[in-house]
Design a protein around this motif. Structure first.
Motif, PDB file in Angstrom:
ATOM      1  N   LYS A 141      48.619  47.188  44.986  1.00  0.00           N
ATOM      2  CA  LYS A 141      47.969  46.715  43.755  1.00  0.00           C
ATOM      3  C   LYS A 141      47.321  45.353  43.969  1.00  0.00           C
ATOM      4  CE  LYS A 141      51.374  47.054  40.793  1.00  0.00           C
ATOM      5  NZ  LYS A 141      52.152  47.032  39.527  1.00  0.00           N
ATOM      6  N   LEU A 142      48.056  44.459  44.601  1.00  0.00           N
ATOM      7  CA  LEU A 142      47.544  43.105  44.815  1.00  0.00           C
ATOM      8  C   LEU A 142      46.277  43.120  45.668  1.00  0.00           C
ATOM      9  CD1 LEU A 142      48.069  40.075  44.319  1.00  0.00           C
ATOM     10  CD2 LEU A 142      49.427  40.055  46.420  1.00  0.00           C
ATOM     11  N   LEU A 143      46.230  44.031  46.638  1.00  0.00           N
ATOM     12  CA  LEU A 143      45.084  44.082  47.551  1.00  0.00           C
ATOM     13  C   LEU A 143      43.894  44.854  46.993  1.00  0.00           C
ATOM     14  CD1 LEU A 143      46.823  44.683  51.010  1.00  0.00           C
ATOM     15  CD2 LEU A 143      45.745  42.580  50.205  1.00  0.00           C
ATOM     16  N   THR A 144      44.137  45.800  46.092  1.00  0.00           N
ATOM     17  CA  THR A 144      43.047  46.696  45.680  1.00  0.00           C
ATOM     18  C   THR A 144      42.617  46.578  44.222  1.00  0.00           C
ATOM     19  OG1 THR A 144      44.621  48.492  45.205  1.00  0.00           O
ATOM     20  CG2 THR A 144      43.696  48.403  47.427  1.00  0.00           C
ATOM     21  N   MET A 145      43.452  46.026  43.359  1.00  0.00           N
ATOM     22  CA  MET A 145      43.059  45.917  41.952  1.00  0.00           C
ATOM     23  C   MET A 145      41.987  44.836  41.774  1.00  0.00           C
ATOM     24  SD  MET A 145      44.697  48.214  40.266  1.00  0.00           S
ATOM     25  CE  MET A 145      44.760  47.723  38.539  1.00  0.00           C
ATOM     26  N   PRO A 146      41.049  45.043  40.848  1.00  0.00           N
ATOM     27  CA  PRO A 146      39.953  44.069  40.654  1.00  0.00           C
ATOM     28  C   PRO A 146      40.427  42.661  40.314  1.00  0.00           C
ATOM     29  CG  PRO A 146      39.469  46.138  39.528  1.00  0.00           C
ATOM     30  CD  PRO A 146      40.892  46.235  39.998  1.00  0.00           C
TER      31      PRO A 146
ATOM     32  N   ALA B  29      39.605  39.528  43.420  1.00  0.00           N
ATOM     33  CA  ALA B  29      38.985  38.514  42.556  1.00  0.00           C
ATOM     34  C   ALA B  29      38.987  37.153  43.237  1.00  0.00           C
ATOM     35  CB  ALA B  29      39.732  38.446  41.224  1.00  0.00           C
ATOM     36  N   ARG B  30      40.078  36.841  43.926  1.00  0.00           N
ATOM     37  CA  ARG B  30      40.178  35.568  44.640  1.00  0.00           C
ATOM     38  C   ARG B  30      39.143  35.498  45.763  1.00  0.00           C
ATOM     39  NH1 ARG B  30      46.004  34.803  46.777  1.00  0.00           N
ATOM     40  NH2 ARG B  30      46.317  35.983  44.859  1.00  0.00           N
ATOM     41  N   TRP B  31      38.983  36.625  46.456  1.00  0.00           N
ATOM     42  CA  TRP B  31      37.996  36.692  47.542  1.00  0.00           C
ATOM     43  C   TRP B  31      36.585  36.498  46.993  1.00  0.00           C
ATOM     44  CZ3 TRP B  31      34.148  40.478  48.151  1.00  0.00           C
ATOM     45  CH2 TRP B  31      33.460  40.445  49.370  1.00  0.00           C
ATOM     46  N   GLN B  32      36.283  37.160  45.879  1.00  0.00           N
ATOM     47  CA  GLN B  32      34.947  37.041  45.295  1.00  0.00           C
ATOM     48  C   GLN B  32      34.663  35.611  44.838  1.00  0.00           C
ATOM     49  OE1 GLN B  32      35.128  40.221  42.351  1.00  0.00           O
ATOM     50  NE2 GLN B  32      33.679  41.445  43.538  1.00  0.00           N
ATOM     51  N   ASN B  33      35.675  34.956  44.300  1.00  0.00           N
ATOM     52  CA  ASN B  33      35.492  33.569  43.847  1.00  0.00           C
ATOM     53  C   ASN B  33      35.195  32.631  45.012  1.00  0.00           C
ATOM     54  OD1 ASN B  33      35.925  34.212  41.173  1.00  0.00           O
ATOM     55  ND2 ASN B  33      38.123  33.793  41.247  1.00  0.00           N
TER      56      ASN B  33
END
Length: 254
Positions: A119-124, A129-133
């Motif tokens: 969940k931590l690796l695949t949920m939006p 979200a941290r990676w996108q930020n």
């Protein structure tokens, strides 16, 4: 737009079909074949005929032979992953995320922890979200999964192996006190009551009825070695003390 190489076509397949999921190599091979003879063929046939489609595949070194398609996917995996797709090589970031999952979800067992790390690796709203930020500009979701590949996670089986490797280091991870310790690690140089409580709890499994002298010895082990040893190693040190003490008592009786 026509692909200029097989690897380009594999990459296009990955980017167009992978939506918030982890794919094993074998699953991706099947997905690639379905993509080529599905969406890609449909797009091609808008301007060309079927004979030209197969001629195009031959130019890409993709005949009807299954081996050609599998090889293209394998070469793409190696290109993306660097050292290849076989073997276990996890980045330290992933082990930190396992610990984070334990704290965040308070996972009660291995199965739950595997689910929670997934969940931590695949949920939006998780690590994605941290990676996108952290990106300068918005990046497509498949790019994130390529990033996970480089960290060492490509399939659900990789997550299972990751969790199992982490549990070797932290076998008491499902203990509530240990989880509290993960959430609030001791400050440098200062004793931590949660850590000491966990040590006592684990030591009592070795020695259910400790004497006052043994309790004092356990506390000394903690205060002298808390900076250099893990809780498990301190328990092992206490076990050696008990074994030595028992041996000494036996020799005196004899």
């Amino acid at each position: 737009m026509l692909a200029k190489s097989a690897i380009e076509l594999v990459n296009r397949c990955y980017e167009e079909t992978n939506k918030l999921t982890l794919l094993s190599l074998e699953e991706f091979k099947e997905s690639f074949i379905a993509f080529v003879f599905g969406d890609y063929q449909e797009e091609f046939m808008v301007q060309y005929d079927l004979e030209e489609f197969y001629e195009h595949l031959n130019q890409l070194q993709l005949s009807n032979c299954r081996r050609d398609f599998d090889r293209a996917v394998e070469e793409w995996y190696i290109t993306e992953y660097g050292s290849g797709y076989k073997g276990v090589n996890y980045h330290d970031i992933l082990f930190t995320l396992v610990k984070e999952a334990v704290v965040q979800y308070q996972s009660p067992n291995r199965i739950a922890l595997i689910r929670d790390v997934t969940k931590l690796l695949t949920m939006p709203n998780g690590f994605l979200a941290r990676w996108q930020n952290g990106q300068i500009r918005e990046r497509p979701i498949p790019t994130y999964f390529k990033y996970l590949m480089k960290l060492g996670v490509r399939t659900h089986e990789d997550i299972e192996t990751l969790v199992d490797m982490w549990l070797v280091e932290y076998p008491n991870a499902f203990n509530k006190k240990q989880q509290e310790l993960f959430a609030n690690p001791p400050r440098r140089g200062r004793p931590n009551n949660v850590e000491l409580a966990l040590l006592i709890e684990l030591a009592m499994k070795v020695r259910p009825e400790m004497t006052a002298q043994e309790r004092e010895r356990l506390r000394k082990i903690y205060y002298y070695h808390r900076k250099s040893l893990t809780v498990r190693e301190m328990v092992e040190k206490f076990e050696k003390y008990i074994a030595s003490k028992n041996k000494s008592n036996d020799s005196q009786v004899g």
